[in-house]
Design a protein around this motif. Structure first.
Motif, PDB file in Angstrom:
ATOM      1  N   LEU A 159       0.816  -1.205   0.000  1.00  0.00           N
ATOM      2  CA  LEU A 159       0.000   0.000   0.000  1.00  0.00           C
ATOM      3  C   LEU A 159       0.852   1.260   0.000  1.00  0.00           C
ATOM      4  N   PHE A 160       2.172   1.094   0.042  1.00  0.00           N
ATOM      5  CA  PHE A 160       3.079   2.225   0.110  1.00  0.00           C
ATOM      6  C   PHE A 160       3.757   2.460  -1.247  1.00  0.00           C
ATOM      7  N   PRO A 161       4.221   3.701  -1.512  1.00  0.00           N
ATOM      8  CA  PRO A 161       4.987   3.957  -2.739  1.00  0.00           C
ATOM      9  C   PRO A 161       6.258   3.111  -2.766  1.00  0.00           C
ATOM     10  N   ILE A 162       6.671   2.726  -3.951  1.00  0.00           N
ATOM     11  CA  ILE A 162       7.880   1.921  -4.130  1.00  0.00           C
ATOM     12  C   ILE A 162       8.975   2.814  -4.705  1.00  0.00           C
ATOM     13  N   VAL A 163      10.145   2.813  -4.060  1.00  0.00           N
ATOM     14  CA  VAL A 163      11.254   3.639  -4.539  1.00  0.00           C
ATOM     15  C   VAL A 163      12.491   2.769  -4.733  1.00  0.00           C
TER      16      VAL A 163
END
Length: 445
Positions: free
Chosen positions: A5-9
């Motif tokens: 559910l979190f942004p991927i960097v």
């Protein structure tokens, strides 16, 4: 990395800006084995990475002069490091309280994160998770020695889920609290083991109570009834009066191991722990509570394995020779090990530390080199100072309390580690929120 559910960097987007934030250890030619010294600056290798943040033993060392020459490979607190060959998929961390400088080996690579973008412990815990391990192995090759191709380029490209920074810190704090409790248990167990070892040496190797009585002193830390069990003089052979040098096998029964046929699927995956040297506990932990592989009742019936009860000492006899453990539950073991049971009841602790002493004697006879194998004949060559059974019982009465506590701490740590490993991927994906995880942790840590 589906399901987060979190942004991927990418790792390169959270790396610190200073030179060497993403770096590889010294070239092999700069870190040859002939540079190793008996003491000095520890060199961190893949085998030093533990299940949590703490590093485990087996360090090699280089001189401070060598470390200064290779100072670009010195690890700093909060650095994250990974093997790029050998133990790929593992990840280590340098805690803030680590006082000793650490030098990366040539098989490691380092990540130093920008703390305004990412929490170092959070990133470490991500790579400890199943998805993090998959991310590391995504760039690996198993041709020849397992390794990560183009290590630094691969590390820069690896992907990490990035919740808000405050949430990263909360996740790291939750997982760290569980890890801290495991570490407290580990240190307590190591202290208790050392107490039991020191008492064995005092009574049965150095004969401290006998010397005390010979010199007219009351034996230290001992009640009068126990002190009365020791003589007050020595025979001409250097042993306490009434004691005799006796073969190790007068005290110990040897049990052989076995392996069910590995090609028969039905023999494996049951509920009977099958010990091999890979299951040996970390130094100071004594007991093995679970094994990498289990066998089925069918495998038990159709092989040479023998079930030994909790408290049995198990020693590796081939390969990594001389590693000892105590069975934390009923289990079997492979043919590269022996089980060692006391011929007298309730002498588990005596057998364990007598065996440890025997391994030291074997190493001494090998002049410090690694002896290749242990056979039944090896045991026949070992002798002990044979105390009366009353003293063995007295020793067991004291040391068994400490060993029982080590056993309980090990089981507790296993439960905590299971919880940690269960909530880790759910926290990293956002499936489990911080508040819910904190409630679970407060119950055990």
């Amino acid at each position: 990395m589906s399901g987060s559910l979190f942004p991927i960097v990418a790792v390169e987007d959270i790396a610190a800006s200073d030179p060497g934030a993403i770096a590889i250890g010294p070239f092999g030619s700069a870190m040859k084995a002939d540079l190793y010294t008996e003491a000095g600056v520890p060199v961190v290798r893949g085998n030093n990475i533990g299940p949590g943040r703490s590093l485990q033993g087996g360090f090699v060392f280089v001189s401070e002069v060598t470390a200064d020459r290779l100072k670009r490979s010195i690890l700093q607190p909060a650095d994250i490091f990974f093997p790029h060959r050998g133990a790929i998929g593992e990840v280590g961390f340098v805690t803030q309280d680590h006082a000793t400088p650490l030098l990366m080996s040539s098989s490691l690579m380092r990540l130093r994160v920008d703390r305004m973008k990412a929490d170092p412990e959070y990133v470490f815990w991500f790579f400890k998770s199943l998805n993090g391990r998959k991310e590391l192995l995504r760039y690996s090759s198993t041709v020849g020695t397992p390794g990560i191709g183009q290590p630094l380029s691969s590390l820069r490209a690896m992907r990490v889920p990035m919740p808000p920074l405050h949430e990263q810190r909360e996740i790291a704090a939750i997982l760290g609290a569980l890890d801290d409790k495991i570490e407290v248990n580990r240190k307590a167990s190591a202290t208790l083991e050392e107490m039991a070892r020191a008492l064995y040496r005092s009574w049965f190797v150095d004969f401290d109570p006998v010397w005390a009585k010979l010199e007219g002193r009351q034996p230290a830390h001992m009640d009068a009834a126990t002190a009365a069990l020791f003589p007050d003089s020595f025979d001409d052979d250097g042993l306490p009066v009434g004691w005799e040098s006796a073969p190790y096998l007068d005290f110990v029964e040897i049990v052989s191991g076995g392996t069910p046929k590995t090609s028969t699927y039905e023999y494996w995956g049951g509920d009977i722990p099958w010990y091999s040297v890979v299951d040996a506990p970390a130094p100071g932990q004594v007991f093995v509570h679970q094994t990498e592989k289990n066998i089925s009742p069918l495998g038990f019936e159709n092989s040479a394995v023998k079930l030994v009860p909790r408290g049995t000492t198990i020693i590796s006899a081939r390969g990594t020779v001389g590693k000892i453990a105590m069975a934390g539950c009923d289990m079997v073991f492979n043919q590269s090990c022996y089980g060692l049971r006391g011929k007298r009841e309730q002498t588990d602790a005596f057998v364990y530390f007598a065996t440890e002493r025997g391994v030291e004697q074997l190493q001494s006879m090998a002049h410090g080199s690694v002896f290749a194998t242990i056979t039944r004949k090896t045991f026949e060559g070992l002798e002990l100072a044979g105390p009366p059974i009353s003293l063995m019982n007295a020793y067991e009465a004291v040391s068994s309390v400490w060993l029982d506590r080590i056993h309980a701490l090990g089981l507790e740590s296993r439960t905590i580690a299971t919880l940690r490993d269960t909530i880790l991927p759910r926290l990293m994906s956002g499936e489990l929120r911080v508040g819910e995880a904190r409630e679970l942790v407060e119950e055990v840590a």
